[in-house]
Design an enzyme around this catalytic site. Structure first.
Site, PDB file in Angstrom:
ATOM      1  CG  HIS A  83      -2.900  -5.511  -1.459  1.00  0.00           C
ATOM      2  ND1 HIS A  83      -2.450  -4.416  -2.202  1.00  0.00           N
ATOM      3  CD2 HIS A  83      -3.147  -5.995  -0.440  1.00  0.00           C
ATOM      4  CE1 HIS A  83      -3.573  -3.581  -1.003  1.00  0.00           C
ATOM      5  NE2 HIS A  83      -3.871  -4.781  -0.464  1.00  0.00           N
TER       6      HIS A  83
ATOM      7  CG  HIS B  62      -7.263  -6.848   0.246  1.00  0.00           C
ATOM      8  ND1 HIS B  62      -6.724  -7.174   0.996  1.00  0.00           N
ATOM      9  CD2 HIS B  62      -7.907  -8.026   0.610  1.00  0.00           C
ATOM     10  CE1 HIS B  62      -6.830  -7.593   1.865  1.00  0.00           C
ATOM     11  NE2 HIS B  62      -7.196  -8.580   1.433  1.00  0.00           N
TER      12      HIS B  62
ATOM     13  CG  ASP C 152      -9.396  -1.387  -0.954  1.00  0.00           C
ATOM     14  OD1 ASP C 152      -8.397  -2.199  -0.697  1.00  0.00           O
ATOM     15  OD2 ASP C 152      -8.404  -0.565  -0.092  1.00  0.00           O
ATOM     16  CG  HIS C 153      -4.744  -1.642  -2.749  1.00  0.00           C
ATOM     17  ND1 HIS C 153      -3.908  -0.449  -3.029  1.00  0.00           N
ATOM     18  CD2 HIS C 153      -5.844  -2.171  -1.681  1.00  0.00           C
ATOM     19  CE1 HIS C 153      -3.614  -0.326  -1.464  1.00  0.00           C
ATOM     20  NE2 HIS C 153      -5.183  -0.623  -0.817  1.00  0.00           N
TER      21      HIS C 153
ATOM     22  CG  HIS D 210      -2.296  -6.253   4.499  1.00  0.00           C
ATOM     23  ND1 HIS D 210      -2.524  -5.116   4.973  1.00  0.00           N
ATOM     24  CD2 HIS D 210      -3.473  -6.108   3.279  1.00  0.00           C
ATOM     25  CE1 HIS D 210      -4.083  -5.424   4.568  1.00  0.00           C
ATOM     26  NE2 HIS D 210      -4.238  -5.820   3.821  1.00  0.00           N
TER      27      HIS D 210
ATOM     28  CG  ASP E  65      -3.266  -1.765   2.039  1.00  0.00           C
ATOM     29  OD1 ASP E  65      -3.238  -1.467   2.390  1.00  0.00           O
ATOM     30  OD2 ASP E  65      -4.736  -2.638   2.634  1.00  0.00           O
TER      31      ASP E  65
ATOM     32  CG  HIS F  67      -4.109   2.966   2.871  1.00  0.00           C
ATOM     33  ND1 HIS F  67      -4.668   1.850   3.768  1.00  0.00           N
ATOM     34  CD2 HIS F  67      -4.952   1.956   1.365  1.00  0.00           C
ATOM     35  CE1 HIS F  67      -5.718   1.303   3.449  1.00  0.00           C
ATOM     36  NE2 HIS F  67      -5.687   0.784   2.041  1.00  0.00           N
TER      37      HIS F  67
END
Lengths: 318, 318
Positions: free
Chosen positions: B63, B65, B67-68, B142, B212, B271
């Site tokens: 996805h 975001h 942090d990914h 999410h 997530d 995570h």
């Protein structure tokens, strides 16, 4: 007066020992600091160096290449997740602002604090960050528009005019203290103002921090009053000759020759190609600078901290 | 058959011990590997884990975001600077492709190899990466569209039909070797084909790697034939109750309950919120999973390596 913590000293790619570009500058205000460039992993280095994103006041980006800016979005995101509310000033080529906007939109990044952008392409007057620090921008020569930032720190020392106080027979103690703090006092039926008994000594010191650049001579004017130049030395001259002028980087030799020509007092060399990341490589860069420059210089490494005093003396702290 | 190297196991922000999301998967072909998610600093972890960007075959992003995915551009840039020429397949939400295109344009990033994009929003059939690995995509729940990737590894063991060879009185040695290699041989005036003397044993093993997600039950179908589920456990249930459903993450409890309900053989929890990065925190997550799930499970840490055998057994290698 100025303190420099190197967060990344590698050119282009990170290695196991050196990260890509990032430099923290403390400028004499408690914990506040500014950041020059934010290659990927800068926020990790910020944690390792025990700096706080809460106290980061401004970010200057020298140019749009990834090894100088790809860590910017993650750093801003983490500052937000850590609860930051205060604005951050960003001085950068306007493409950085466009990239941040595209990133915020496409990755649904929410920042709970404002960003104040200043476009380094068009900033042509001194930017006063606060009463302690001003920033000037100088164009360099690289594959993309690249800039040097001149940081001028100001410190004002206030001391009491003892002679005057003794002359007026004002007794030492509370009254002297009040005057030093700028208060008014009553003495012998007269009202005395602190400001009339305080001698202000204002000191300035300047340092130039450069983005990628293959023409150090462009910095001649910028360096006129500078006590320190921080410049890339990506290669030795022999390797630059082999690589050719395509990458548009400086050799240790041309930076050293420039520093010698202008009688620069202090130089810190950084942004080393990965081939120089071991002790032998660093020695090569060191020897080449020493051959052409007789001032005071260092080869930066990650986590090196340097202090530049008000009188322009540079020292490696650790 | 499948080997997992965790490059980042932290939720949201990196800490001194855990980086944001990244997972390397080797799938039985010499050095080739794929990457699931690329939080900032993934390329640094790739170096530390002694993986080579030259052998990276595909990248799956769960996805958008940061942090990914914020480490994706730096990783691709470094692969280019290291001389990569081979294409990389990227399976990701189409916004990742748009972000990469904006980044390439605005930061003048040149990649000397092609990228093949597959949009995970619209991929609704099995993607066959090569003869050893296929990938399916499952939607999760999410704050932004998030996906699980199901990796199905295939291995074919070829062994000689000894009984048949003995029956035909073919002598051991060179002739057996030639047949095993699929060659034709002459024996007693007859032409014999290797393929007629080789027994093929095809084995499959599947693992589900999730982005997530706050609804593990969405994975019921995906997990039907899976030997392993790798899922986020951002909080304990007590903290999730306090934080509320806004962040749309899973607790250790709800993941464990789901794993127990479907009789999942192996679970790896990852995570973790930064509050669980010390031994006490990990123990809390561990205890909560153990209370609700009686299968085989691990709490991942950075640089943990796990092997999933053809028969579906999971082991921590180091």
């Amino acid at each position: 007066m100025l303190e420099f913590t190197f967060l990344g000293t590698s050119s282009g790619v990170p290695t196991l020992t050196r990260n890509v570009s990032g430099l923290a500058i403390h400028y004499g205000k408690a914990k506040e600091w500014i950041l020059v460039d934010a290659g990927e992993g800068t926020q990790h280095r910020v944690q390792q160096a025990k700096l706080s994103l809460q106290h980061l006041k401004a970010i200057c980006i020298t140019h749009v290449h990834g090894d100088h800016c790809y860590g910017l979005v993650g750093l801003l995101a983490s500052a937000g997740m850590n609860g930051r509310k205060d604005a951050i000033t960003i001085i950068a080529p306007k493409e950085i602002q466009q990239w941040l906007e595209a990133t915020r939109h496409l990755t649904e990044l929410f920042l709970p604090y404002p960003l104040h952008f200043i476009d380094s392409h068009t900033l042509n007057s001194t930017f006063q960050l606060d009463e302690k620090l001003s920033i000037d921008v100088y164009p360099l020569h690289h594959r993309v528009p690249s800039y040097a930032y001149a940081f001028k720190a100001t410190s004002i020392q206030r001391k009491l005019d003892h002679e005057k106080l003794v002359q007026l027979e004002i007794p030492k103690g509370q009254l002297w203290g009040d005057l030093q703090q700028g208060l008014m006092i009553e003495w012998n039926g007269r009202t005395l103002h602190g400001k009339d008994f305080v001698i202000e000594n204002t000191q300035h010191v300047s340092a130039i921090v450069c983005g990628d650049n293959d023409q150090p001579e462009l910095l001649k004017d910028a360096c006129k009053d500078a006590s320190l130049l921080i410049h890339e030395t990506t290669y030795t001259q022999a390797v630059l000759d082999k690589v050719g002028s395509g990458p548009m980087h400086s050799s240790a030799k041309i930076v050293a020759e420039f520093a010698q020509m202008i009688s620069l007092p202090n130089l810190i060399a950084t942004h080393l190609s990965a081939r120089y990341h071991d002790a032998v490589g660093v020695q090569k860069i060191h020897d080449e600078i020493a051959a052409y420059y007789h001032g005071h210089f260092y080869i930066a490494d990650d986590f090196h901290r340097y202090a530049l005093s008000a009188s322009g003396e540079l020292a490696l702290i650790k």
